[in-house]
Design a protein around this motif. Structure first.
Motif, PDB file in Angstrom:
ATOM      1  N   ILE A 113       0.826  -1.208   0.000  1.00 24.71           N
ATOM      2  CA  ILE A 113       0.000   0.000   0.000  1.00 24.71           C
ATOM      3  C   ILE A 113       0.861   1.260   0.000  1.00 24.71           C
ATOM      4  O   ILE A 113       0.565   2.213  -0.723  1.00 24.71           O
ATOM      5  N   ALA A 114       1.930   1.277   0.793  1.00 25.23           N
ATOM      6  CA  ALA A 114       2.784   2.472   0.853  1.00 25.23           C
ATOM      7  C   ALA A 114       3.381   2.776  -0.514  1.00 25.23           C
ATOM      8  O   ALA A 114       3.336   3.925  -0.979  1.00 25.23           O
ATOM      9  N   THR A 127       6.573  14.634 -18.899  1.00 25.72           N
ATOM     10  CA  THR A 127       7.651  15.626 -18.851  1.00 25.72           C
ATOM     11  C   THR A 127       8.695  15.149 -17.853  1.00 25.72           C
ATOM     12  O   THR A 127       8.422  14.283 -17.001  1.00 25.72           O
ATOM     13  N   SER A 128       9.872  15.714 -17.933  1.00 26.05           N
ATOM     14  CA  SER A 128      10.925  15.308 -16.991  1.00 26.05           C
ATOM     15  C   SER A 128      10.528  15.651 -15.558  1.00 26.05           C
ATOM     16  O   SER A 128      10.864  14.918 -14.623  1.00 26.05           O
ATOM     17  N   GLN A 129       9.785  16.724 -15.381  1.00 25.74           N
ATOM     18  CA  GLN A 129       9.325  17.099 -14.041  1.00 25.74           C
ATOM     19  C   GLN A 129       8.313  16.070 -13.512  1.00 25.74           C
ATOM     20  O   GLN A 129       8.386  15.662 -12.358  1.00 25.74           O
ATOM     21  N   GLU A 130       7.392  15.631 -14.354  1.00 22.25           N
ATOM     22  CA  GLU A 130       6.417  14.610 -13.949  1.00 22.25           C
ATOM     23  C   GLU A 130       7.115  13.278 -13.655  1.00 22.25           C
ATOM     24  O   GLU A 130       6.782  12.601 -12.683  1.00 22.25           O
ATOM     25  N   ALA A 131       8.078  12.918 -14.478  1.00 18.45           N
ATOM     26  CA  ALA A 131       8.824  11.677 -14.271  1.00 18.45           C
ATOM     27  C   ALA A 131       9.617  11.742 -12.968  1.00 18.45           C
ATOM     28  O   ALA A 131       9.677  10.761 -12.217  1.00 18.45           O
ATOM     29  N   PHE A 132      10.212  12.903 -12.700  1.00 19.33           N
ATOM     30  CA  PHE A 132      10.958  13.068 -11.459  1.00 19.33           C
ATOM     31  C   PHE A 132      10.044  12.954 -10.246  1.00 19.33           C
ATOM     32  O   PHE A 132      10.386  12.310  -9.259  1.00 19.33           O
ATOM     33  N   ARG A 133       8.858  13.575 -10.330  1.00 22.89           N
ATOM     34  CA  ARG A 133       7.893  13.490  -9.218  1.00 22.89           C
ATOM     35  C   ARG A 133       7.475  12.046  -8.965  1.00 22.89           C
ATOM     36  O   ARG A 133       7.386  11.608  -7.823  1.00 22.89           O
ATOM     37  N   ALA A 134       7.199  11.298 -10.020  1.00 24.11           N
ATOM     38  CA  ALA A 134       6.815   9.895  -9.864  1.00 24.11           C
ATOM     39  C   ALA A 134       7.959   9.099  -9.255  1.00 24.11           C
ATOM     40  O   ALA A 134       7.739   8.247  -8.384  1.00 24.11           O
ATOM     41  N   SER A 135       9.189   9.386  -9.678  1.00 26.82           N
ATOM     42  CA  SER A 135      10.360   8.716  -9.105  1.00 26.82           C
ATOM     43  C   SER A 135      10.497   9.043  -7.629  1.00 26.82           C
ATOM     44  O   SER A 135      10.820   8.179  -6.816  1.00 26.82           O
ATOM     45  N   GLY A 180       8.036   9.797  -5.692  1.00 27.22           N
ATOM     46  CA  GLY A 180       6.963   9.037  -5.039  1.00 27.22           C
ATOM     47  C   GLY A 180       7.366   7.600  -4.792  1.00 27.22           C
ATOM     48  O   GLY A 180       7.068   7.024  -3.741  1.00 27.22           O
ATOM     49  N   SER A 181       8.073   7.015  -5.746  1.00 24.96           N
ATOM     50  CA  SER A 181       8.565   5.648  -5.592  1.00 24.96           C
ATOM     51  C   SER A 181       9.528   5.562  -4.418  1.00 24.96           C
ATOM     52  O   SER A 181       9.461   4.643  -3.591  1.00 24.96           O
ATOM     53  N   LEU A 182      10.409   6.521  -4.324  1.00 29.98           N
ATOM     54  CA  LEU A 182      11.380   6.559  -3.226  1.00 29.98           C
ATOM     55  C   LEU A 182      10.696   6.724  -1.876  1.00 29.98           C
ATOM     56  O   LEU A 182      10.980   5.988  -0.929  1.00 29.98           O
ATOM     57  N   ILE A 183       9.771   7.650  -1.793  1.00 32.66           N
ATOM     58  CA  ILE A 183       9.051   7.883  -0.539  1.00 32.66           C
ATOM     59  C   ILE A 183       8.218   6.659  -0.170  1.00 32.66           C
ATOM     60  O   ILE A 183       8.147   6.275   1.002  1.00 32.66           O
ATOM     61  N   PHE A 185       2.127   6.165  -2.737  1.00 35.21           N
ATOM     62  CA  PHE A 185       3.009   7.294  -3.032  1.00 35.21           C
ATOM     63  C   PHE A 185       3.326   7.429  -4.511  1.00 35.21           C
ATOM     64  O   PHE A 185       3.459   8.541  -5.014  1.00 35.21           O
ATOM     65  N   VAL A 186       3.454   6.313  -5.217  1.00 36.52           N
ATOM     66  CA  VAL A 186       3.687   6.417  -6.661  1.00 36.52           C
ATOM     67  C   VAL A 186       2.473   7.094  -7.311  1.00 36.52           C
ATOM     68  O   VAL A 186       2.620   8.006  -8.129  1.00 36.52           O
ATOM     69  N   LYS A 187       1.269   6.679  -6.918  1.00 37.00           N
ATOM     70  CA  LYS A 187       0.055   7.299  -7.469  1.00 37.00           C
ATOM     71  C   LYS A 187      -0.056   8.763  -7.037  1.00 37.00           C
ATOM     72  O   LYS A 187      -0.395   9.627  -7.839  1.00 37.00           O
ATOM     73  N   LYS A 188       0.208   9.028  -5.758  1.00 39.30           N
ATOM     74  CA  LYS A 188       0.082  10.387  -5.223  1.00 39.30           C
ATOM     75  C   LYS A 188       1.002  11.361  -5.955  1.00 39.30           C
ATOM     76  O   LYS A 188       0.657  12.512  -6.165  1.00 39.30           O
ATOM     77  N   TYR A 189       2.165  10.882  -6.352  1.00 39.24           N
ATOM     78  CA  TYR A 189       3.126  11.739  -7.034  1.00 39.24           C
ATOM     79  C   TYR A 189       3.012  11.644  -8.554  1.00 39.24           C
ATOM     80  O   TYR A 189       3.912  12.047  -9.274  1.00 39.24           O
ATOM     81  N   GLY A 190       1.909  11.083  -9.042  1.00 34.81           N
ATOM     82  CA  GLY A 190       1.617  11.114 -10.468  1.00 34.81           C
ATOM     83  C   GLY A 190       2.188   9.977 -11.294  1.00 34.81           C
ATOM     84  O   GLY A 190       2.203  10.061 -12.517  1.00 34.81           O
ATOM     85  N   GLY A 191       2.645   8.934 -10.647  1.00 36.02           N
ATOM     86  CA  GLY A 191       3.206   7.802 -11.380  1.00 36.02           C
ATOM     87  C   GLY A 191       2.136   6.941 -12.026  1.00 36.02           C
ATOM     88  O   GLY A 191       0.993   6.911 -11.594  1.00 36.02           O
ATOM     89  N   SER A 192       2.550   6.230 -13.052  1.00 34.65           N
ATOM     90  CA  SER A 192       1.638   5.343 -13.770  1.00 34.65           C
ATOM     91  C   SER A 192       1.677   3.942 -13.159  1.00 34.65           C
ATOM     92  O   SER A 192       2.519   3.639 -12.324  1.00 34.65           O
ATOM     93  N   LYS A 193       0.768   3.088 -13.617  1.00 37.03           N
ATOM     94  CA  LYS A 193       0.781   1.678 -13.183  1.00 37.03           C
ATOM     95  C   LYS A 193       2.097   1.013 -13.581  1.00 37.03           C
ATOM     96  O   LYS A 193       2.653   0.226 -12.845  1.00 37.03           O
ATOM     97  N   TRP A 194       2.599   1.337 -14.774  1.00 39.03           N
ATOM     98  CA  TRP A 194       3.867   0.752 -15.225  1.00 39.03           C
ATOM     99  C   TRP A 194       5.020   1.227 -14.346  1.00 39.03           C
ATOM    100  O   TRP A 194       5.934   0.467 -14.038  1.00 39.03           O
ATOM    101  N   GLY A 195       4.963   2.482 -13.952  1.00 32.63           N
ATOM    102  CA  GLY A 195       5.995   3.011 -13.053  1.00 32.63           C
ATOM    103  C   GLY A 195       5.962   2.303 -11.710  1.00 32.63           C
ATOM    104  O   GLY A 195       6.998   1.971 -11.133  1.00 32.63           O
TER     105      GLY A 195
END
Length: 161
Positions: free
Chosen positions: A69-70, A122-130, A132-135, A74-84
């Motif tokens: 769940i965590a 965008t690189s900014q969106e990709a960075f945010r999703a990344s 989210g993955s870290l968090i 966080f990946v979803k919260k920070y805009g990541g995709s299912k693939w991400g």
């Protein structure tokens, strides 16, 4: 003498369960259960009552769910995709073998970034999703440490008192 050896093995299993947080290939919760079962079947089959086992099953389910769940949250919260999200999960395992223990942080971050960029983010969106993955990974790791400590302390309280 056998009792001391069994207690040492139980302690090693409990310590090894925390290694599983850094190296996900080690099934942390199963290692903890190995300690419980070793105590129950070799040292004392009466100390761990039905209430203990029920609580441990519940905590095990919560432990497994918290990690999933965590990361997902966080990946979803920070805009990541299912693939991400899926890529991050696989990258954590692969990363544990590449430059351990830092690989479990760096590799998922990079993998999610690349996946999101391939999906025309965008690189900014990709960075945010990344990020989210870290968090999500760090949040799941903290939850696992806390829950594993609760399980081990509960075991020790039941056994000692």
């Amino acid at each position: 003498m056998l009792d001391i050896i069994i207690w040492v093995v139980i302690a090693v299993l409990f310590i090894l369960s925390f290694v599983g947080i850094i190296f996900p290939i080690v099934p942390s919760v199963l290692v903890i259960w190995g300690g419980f079962l070793l105590y129950h079947f070799v040292l004392n089959n009466e100390a761990l009552n039905i209430a203990f086992w029920i609580v441990m099953v519940i905590l095990t389910v919560v432990l497994i769910a918290a990690d999933i769940i965590a990361n997902s949250y966080f990946v979803k919260k920070y805009g990541g995709s299912k693939w991400g999200e899926r890529g991050a999960a696989v990258a954590v395992i692969i990363g544990s073998f590449i430059i351990p223990p830092f690989g479990i942080i760096i590799i998922p971050f990079l993998v999610v970034f690349v996946i999101e960029m391939v999906q025309k983010r965008t690189s900014q969106e990709a960075f945010r999703a990344s990020l989210g993955s870290l968090i999500g990974f760090l949040g799941g790791a903290v939850a696992k440490v806390v829950l594993q400590l609760v399980m081990i302390v509960w075991f020790l309280i039941v056994v000692i008192f």
